[in-house]
Design a protein around this motif. Structure first.
Motif, short mmCIF file in Angstrom:
data_model
loop_
_atom_site.label_atom_id
_atom_site.label_comp_id
_atom_site.label_asym_id
_atom_site.label_seq_id
_atom_site.Cartn_x
_atom_site.Cartn_y
_atom_site.Cartn_z
N PRO A 1 0.84 -1.20 0.00
CA PRO A 1 0.00 0.00 0.00
C PRO A 1 0.88 1.25 0.00
N VAL A 2 0.39 2.28 -0.65
CA VAL A 2 1.13 3.54 -0.74
C VAL A 2 0.15 4.69 -0.53
N THR A 3 0.56 5.67 0.24
CA THR A 3 -0.28 6.86 0.43
C THR A 3 0.50 8.10 0.02
N LEU A 4 -0.12 8.89 -0.83
CA LEU A 4 0.44 10.18 -1.26
C LEU A 4 -0.38 11.28 -0.59
N ARG A 5 0.32 12.33 -0.23
CA ARG A 5 -0.34 13.40 0.50
C ARG A 5 -0.30 14.70 -0.29
N CYS A 6 -1.41 15.41 -0.23
CA CYS A 6 -1.50 16.76 -0.79
C CYS A 6 -1.95 17.69 0.32
N HIS A 7 -1.19 18.73 0.54
CA HIS A 7 -1.49 19.71 1.58
C HIS A 7 -1.60 21.10 0.95
N GLN A 8 -2.69 21.79 1.23
CA GLN A 8 -2.88 23.13 0.67
C GLN A 8 -3.08 24.16 1.76
N TYR B 1 -11.72 13.12 -6.79
CA TYR B 1 -11.76 14.52 -6.41
C TYR B 1 -12.59 14.69 -5.14
N SER B 2 -12.48 15.86 -4.55
CA SER B 2 -13.21 16.15 -3.31
C SER B 2 -13.84 17.53 -3.42
N TYR B 3 -15.09 17.63 -2.99
CA TYR B 3 -15.77 18.92 -3.03
C TYR B 3 -16.05 19.44 -1.62
N GLY B 4 -15.35 18.87 -0.65
CA GLY B 4 -15.45 19.34 0.72
C GLY B 4 -14.95 18.26 1.66
N VAL B 5 -14.84 18.62 2.93
CA VAL B 5 -14.37 17.65 3.92
C VAL B 5 -15.30 16.44 3.92
N LYS B 6 -14.70 15.29 3.77
CA LYS B 6 -15.39 13.98 3.77
C LYS B 6 -16.31 13.78 2.58
N ASP B 7 -16.27 14.69 1.61
CA ASP B 7 -17.05 14.54 0.39
C ASP B 7 -16.11 14.29 -0.77
N THR B 8 -16.15 13.04 -1.28
CA THR B 8 -15.26 12.69 -2.38
C THR B 8 -16.05 11.93 -3.44
N GLU C 1 -12.22 9.38 -13.75
CA GLU C 1 -12.29 8.40 -14.83
C GLU C 1 -11.38 7.20 -14.65
N VAL C 2 -10.36 7.27 -13.78
CA VAL C 2 -9.43 6.16 -13.61
C VAL C 2 -9.27 5.85 -12.12
N SER C 3 -10.36 5.58 -11.43
CA SER C 3 -10.35 5.43 -9.98
C SER C 3 -10.05 4.01 -9.49
N ASP C 4 -10.11 3.02 -10.35
CA ASP C 4 -9.90 1.64 -9.90
C ASP C 4 -8.51 1.48 -9.30
N GLY C 5 -8.49 0.88 -8.08
CA GLY C 5 -7.21 0.63 -7.41
C GLY C 5 -6.76 1.78 -6.53
N TYR C 6 -7.55 2.85 -6.48
CA TYR C 6 -7.23 4.03 -5.69
C TYR C 6 -8.37 4.36 -4.74
N SER C 7 -8.01 4.89 -3.58
CA SER C 7 -9.00 5.45 -2.67
C SER C 7 -8.45 6.78 -2.15
N VAL C 8 -9.36 7.61 -1.64
CA VAL C 8 -8.97 8.93 -1.14
C VAL C 8 -9.65 9.19 0.18
N SER C 9 -9.08 10.15 0.89
CA SER C 9 -9.73 10.62 2.12
C SER C 9 -9.43 12.09 2.30
N ARG C 10 -10.40 12.77 2.86
CA ARG C 10 -10.22 14.20 3.16
C ARG C 10 -10.90 14.48 4.49
N SER C 11 -10.10 14.48 5.56
CA SER C 11 -10.63 14.71 6.91
C SER C 11 -10.51 16.18 7.31
N LYS C 12 -9.67 16.93 6.59
CA LYS C 12 -9.51 18.36 6.83
C LYS C 12 -9.49 19.09 5.51
N THR C 13 -9.86 20.34 5.51
CA THR C 13 -9.85 21.12 4.28
C THR C 13 -8.48 21.09 3.62
#
Lengths: 110, 113
Positions: free
Chosen positions: B18-25, B48-55, B59-71
């Motif tokens: 498993p691998v996790t990549l992080r994006c911080h803004q 993509y995410s349109y808000g905290v916990k909203d993802t 088009e190429v999502s298979d094999g990937y998951s995301v999380s957004r617990s903070k803005t």
């Protein structure tokens, strides 16, 4: 699937010449954007043209949009070596996400 | 790339891990996106995410998951990395208030061996 397709895939010119890149897309759009990507870097937004606009200018950049032909062009006038980069068009459909084309690689020789 | 930090910048991992990549803004943008860039394909949207916990899926999502617990943070996880996921991954943000360009991070180059 790609929404935008750029033409040409690669372009080489001399400094001072103009560079023209074209983009075609498939469906109705809300706006069309152009981005630049220098080697090994992220994309940088250059210009946005809305679907009800036909032409837009920003410095040495001129963008045209023809919604009847589903096409756009990016003109860079008086090119400089620093303009060497890949250029991408991206379309924003109403209620949808930004979809990118495959890009044009521009090489400007001093 | 000011305001968006991607980590790590480079990573080599083995197939099946498993691998996790992080994006911080620091832009306080509502919308965040993960794209992958491959030769001949341009950039393709993964999630993509349109808000905290909203993802939502791209088009190429298979094999990937995301999380957004903070803005500020949008994480991309490869559940079990495969060689086909070798790519350059870009995070982008947008405030969504009017049509405007996305702001991109510098990218993460991931190699799966």
């Amino acid at each position: 699937s790609q929404q935008g397709e750029e033409d040409p895939q690669a372009l080489s010119i001399q400094e001072g010449e103009n560079a023209t890149m074209n983009c075609s897309y498939k469906t109705s759009i809300n706006n069309l954007q152009w981005y630049r990507q220098n080697s090994g870097r992220g994309l940088v937004h250059l210009i946005l043209i809305r679907s009800n606009e036909r032409e837009k200018h920003s410095g040495r950049l001129r963008v045209t949009l023809d919604t009847s032909k589903k096409s756009s062009s990016l003109l860079i006038t008086a090119s400089r070596a620093a303009d060497t980069a890949s250029y991408f068009c991206a379309t924003d459909r109403v209620g949808d996400k930004l979809i990118f084309g495959t890009g044009t690689r521009l090489q400007v020789f001093p | 790339d000011a305001g968006i930090t991607q980590s790590p910048r480079h990573k080599v991992t083995e197939t099946g891990t498993p691998v996790t990549l992080r994006c911080h803004q620091t832009e306080n943008h509502r919308y965040m996106y993960w794209y992958r860039q491959d030769p001949g394909h341009g950039l393709r949207l993964i999630h993509y995410s349109y808000g905290v916990k909203d993802t939502d899926k791209g088009e190429v999502s298979d094999g990937y998951s995301v999380s957004r617990s903070k803005t500020e943070d949008f994480l991309l996880t490869l559940e079990s990395a495969t060689s086909s996921q070798t790519s350059v991954y870009f995070c982008a943000t947008n405030d969504g208030t009017e049509p405007r360009g996305y702001t991109f991070g510098s990218g993460t180059r991931l190699t799966v061996v």
